[in-house]
Scaffold this motif. Sequence first.
Motif, PDB file in Angstrom:
ATOM      1  N   UNK A 183       0.832  -1.208   0.000  1.00 38.41           N
ATOM      2  CA  UNK A 183       0.000   0.000   0.000  1.00 38.41           C
ATOM      3  C   UNK A 183       0.866   1.257   0.000  1.00 38.41           C
ATOM      4  N   UNK A 184       0.324   2.333  -0.516  1.00 39.35           N
ATOM      5  CA  UNK A 184       1.095   3.581  -0.523  1.00 39.35           C
ATOM      6  C   UNK A 184       0.433   4.675  -1.329  1.00 39.35           C
ATOM      7  N   UNK A 185       1.265   5.549  -1.856  1.00 40.25           N
ATOM      8  CA  UNK A 185       0.782   6.731  -2.591  1.00 40.25           C
ATOM      9  C   UNK A 185       1.463   6.828  -3.946  1.00 40.25           C
ATOM     10  N   UNK A 186       0.752   7.515  -4.845  1.00 43.02           N
ATOM     11  CA  UNK A 186       1.349   7.971  -6.103  1.00 43.02           C
ATOM     12  C   UNK A 186       1.194   9.490  -6.116  1.00 43.02           C
ATOM     13  N   UNK A 187       2.344  10.193  -5.973  1.00 45.61           N
ATOM     14  CA  UNK A 187       2.360  11.661  -5.884  1.00 45.61           C
ATOM     15  C   UNK A 187       2.863  12.216  -7.216  1.00 45.61           C
ATOM     16  N   UNK A 188       2.088  13.133  -7.797  1.00 45.08           N
ATOM     17  CA  UNK A 188       2.470  13.766  -9.073  1.00 45.08           C
ATOM     18  C   UNK A 188       2.725  15.251  -8.836  1.00 45.08           C
ATOM     19  N   UNK A 189       3.985  15.660  -9.050  1.00 46.69           N
ATOM     20  CA  UNK A 189       4.376  17.065  -8.865  1.00 46.69           C
ATOM     21  C   UNK A 189       4.436  17.729 -10.246  1.00 46.69           C
ATOM     22  N   UNK A 190       3.557  18.690 -10.453  1.00 45.91           N
ATOM     23  CA  UNK A 190       3.492  19.388 -11.743  1.00 45.91           C
ATOM     24  C   UNK A 190       4.254  20.719 -11.645  1.00 45.91           C
ATOM     25  N   UNK A 191       5.010  21.014 -12.699  1.00 48.09           N
ATOM     26  CA  UNK A 191       5.822  22.227 -12.743  1.00 48.09           C
ATOM     27  C   UNK A 191       5.717  22.857 -14.134  1.00 48.09           C
ATOM     28  N   UNK A 192       4.579  23.524 -14.416  1.00 49.76           N
ATOM     29  CA  UNK A 192       4.407  24.097 -15.767  1.00 49.76           C
ATOM     30  C   UNK A 192       5.367  25.243 -16.046  1.00 49.76           C
ATOM     31  N   UNK A 193       5.824  25.942 -15.027  1.00 51.65           N
ATOM     32  CA  UNK A 193       6.699  27.106 -15.240  1.00 51.65           C
ATOM     33  C   UNK A 193       8.172  26.755 -15.063  1.00 51.65           C
ATOM     34  N   UNK A 194       8.501  25.491 -14.724  1.00 53.01           N
ATOM     35  CA  UNK A 194       9.913  25.088 -14.564  1.00 53.01           C
ATOM     36  C   UNK A 194      10.567  25.736 -13.381  1.00 53.01           C
ATOM     37  N   UNK A 195       9.840  25.887 -12.251  1.00 46.77           N
ATOM     38  CA  UNK A 195      10.370  26.560 -11.081  1.00 46.77           C
ATOM     39  C   UNK A 195      10.666  25.603  -9.913  1.00 46.77           C
ATOM     40  N   UNK A 196      10.364  24.329 -10.051  1.00 51.77           N
ATOM     41  CA  UNK A 196      10.622  23.359  -8.956  1.00 51.77           C
ATOM     42  C   UNK A 196      12.134  23.165  -8.842  1.00 51.77           C
ATOM     43  N   UNK A 197      12.630  23.329  -7.605  1.00 52.31           N
ATOM     44  CA  UNK A 197      14.061  23.315  -7.360  1.00 52.31           C
ATOM     45  C   UNK A 197      14.512  21.937  -6.833  1.00 52.31           C
ATOM     46  N   UNK A 198      15.840  21.840  -6.718  1.00 49.38           N
ATOM     47  CA  UNK A 198      16.415  20.619  -6.117  1.00 49.38           C
ATOM     48  C   UNK A 198      15.920  20.461  -4.695  1.00 49.38           C
ATOM     49  N   UNK A 199      15.852  21.570  -3.947  1.00 47.33           N
ATOM     50  CA  UNK A 199      15.421  21.501  -2.552  1.00 47.33           C
ATOM     51  C   UNK A 199      13.993  20.999  -2.435  1.00 47.33           C
ATOM     52  N   UNK A 200      13.140  21.337  -3.390  1.00 44.20           N
ATOM     53  CA  UNK A 200      11.744  20.890  -3.319  1.00 44.20           C
ATOM     54  C   UNK A 200      11.649  19.354  -3.436  1.00 44.20           C
ATOM     55  N   UNK A 201      12.405  18.785  -4.359  1.00 39.61           N
ATOM     56  CA  UNK A 201      12.396  17.313  -4.469  1.00 39.61           C
ATOM     57  C   UNK A 201      13.034  16.657  -3.233  1.00 39.61           C
ATOM     58  N   UNK A 202      14.104  17.242  -2.725  1.00 40.80           N
ATOM     59  CA  UNK A 202      14.731  16.690  -1.518  1.00 40.80           C
ATOM     60  C   UNK A 202      13.789  16.773  -0.322  1.00 40.80           C
ATOM     61  N   UNK A 203      13.054  17.882  -0.203  1.00 42.96           N
ATOM     62  CA  UNK A 203      12.090  18.002   0.892  1.00 42.96           C
ATOM     63  C   UNK A 203      10.987  16.936   0.772  1.00 42.96           C
ATOM     64  N   UNK A 204      10.564  16.685  -0.446  1.00 45.80           N
ATOM     65  CA  UNK A 204       9.531  15.657  -0.636  1.00 45.80           C
ATOM     66  C   UNK A 204      10.064  14.284  -0.204  1.00 45.80           C
ATOM     67  N   UNK A 205      11.297  13.968  -0.565  1.00 48.28           N
ATOM     68  CA  UNK A 205      11.871  12.672  -0.169  1.00 48.28           C
ATOM     69  C   UNK A 205      12.005  12.591   1.345  1.00 48.28           C
ATOM     70  N   UNK A 206      12.474  13.664   1.997  1.00 47.12           N
ATOM     71  CA  UNK A 206      12.660  13.643   3.443  1.00 47.12           C
ATOM     72  C   UNK A 206      11.329  13.561   4.186  1.00 47.12           C
ATOM     73  N   UNK A 207      10.314  14.293   3.709  1.00 44.87           N
ATOM     74  CA  UNK A 207       9.000  14.240   4.359  1.00 44.87           C
ATOM     75  C   UNK A 207       8.418  12.830   4.288  1.00 44.87           C
ATOM     76  N   UNK A 208       8.566  12.186   3.146  1.00 40.90           N
ATOM     77  CA  UNK A 208       8.024  10.830   2.991  1.00 40.90           C
ATOM     78  C   UNK A 208       8.798   9.830   3.867  1.00 40.90           C
ATOM     79  N   UNK A 209      10.085   9.950   3.920  1.00 39.92           N
ATOM     80  CA  UNK A 209      10.868   9.054   4.783  1.00 39.92           C
ATOM     81  C   UNK A 209      10.510   9.253   6.254  1.00 39.92           C
ATOM     82  N   UNK A 210      10.351  10.516   6.644  1.00 37.34           N
ATOM     83  CA  UNK A 210       9.990  10.782   8.031  1.00 37.34           C
ATOM     84  C   UNK A 210       8.618  10.247   8.393  1.00 37.34           C
TER      85      UNK A 210
END
Length: 307
Positions: A183-210
């Motif tokens: 069981x789990x989730x499927x998370x889709x991060x949309x970035x139409x303006x190309x503004x999602x940073x490295x920190x945003x993906x790292x924060x998502x990984x850390x939040x999910x691990x926590x």
Amino acid sequence: MSGDGRPGDRPEGAVPEETAPEDAAPEGAVPEETAPEETAPEGAVPEDAVPEDAAPEPRNDVPESPAEPVAARATPPRRRRSSLVAASLIAVLTVLLGFAIAVQVRSTDTGEALEGVREEDLIGILDDLDAQEERLRAQIADQRADLRELSDSDSQAAAALEDATSRADSLAILNGTVAAEGPGLVVTIRDPEGQVRVADLLDAVQELRGAGAETMQIDGVRIGVSTAVTGTPGALRIDGRPVEAPYEVVVIGSAQDLRTAMSIPGGVVDRVGRQGGSVDIEQRDRVVVDALRPLDEPQYAQPDPGD
């Protein structure tokens, strides 16, 4: 001596053949035609009247009569075997009877011997018997314990092997070397303006691990302990592989906890939204994380020989 055949001319002592008496037969000779006793004519001379010296001697070459007694014949083999079996049974029954009598006598002797013992001595004997019984029970318990240990050795080895296999599977899932599902989730991060940073993906990984995520992948790249996110907005890389928006994150864990962690105020959803993007969260009962990563070989670390 004249030869005209007159009686007076015969040699002295000669007896004519037709007048020779039966008792003058040579000793031991048997008359050729002797009538049986039951057919003797009336007036025959009794046997006791015949002189003993004139009685014929018995012949040893005369065959035995068919009316020979049964006891004189040879015993059949079957009857001999029956006699041996009967004798053996009688011997066995005799031995068993003697053993039973001996046991009965010993029991009687023991009872009679205890009748004259004092009460204190009887109590001592009873205590000795109780102590011996306890020792025997303890020995039986030890033997049973040893038997159970020997019987369970194979089961314990199988259980240890199963536990080791389970641990290896868990480590393989955490390291990303095997596929996983749950069981789990499927998370889709949309970035139409190309503004999602490295920190945003790292924060998502850390939040999910926590929140208890056991394993995950982003755009087909397995996330491990040494995963690195690099690049610039619109041109991000995970472990050196380029990824493109929308970024799909597949994660296995408690779906409710993972969803709550992603939606906390000031979390990943809020930050991506402030940069013109959006986050879609889909909760599923079964998701598959099938991207694999090679097992990292340690370059400097070595096992401790003391362990």
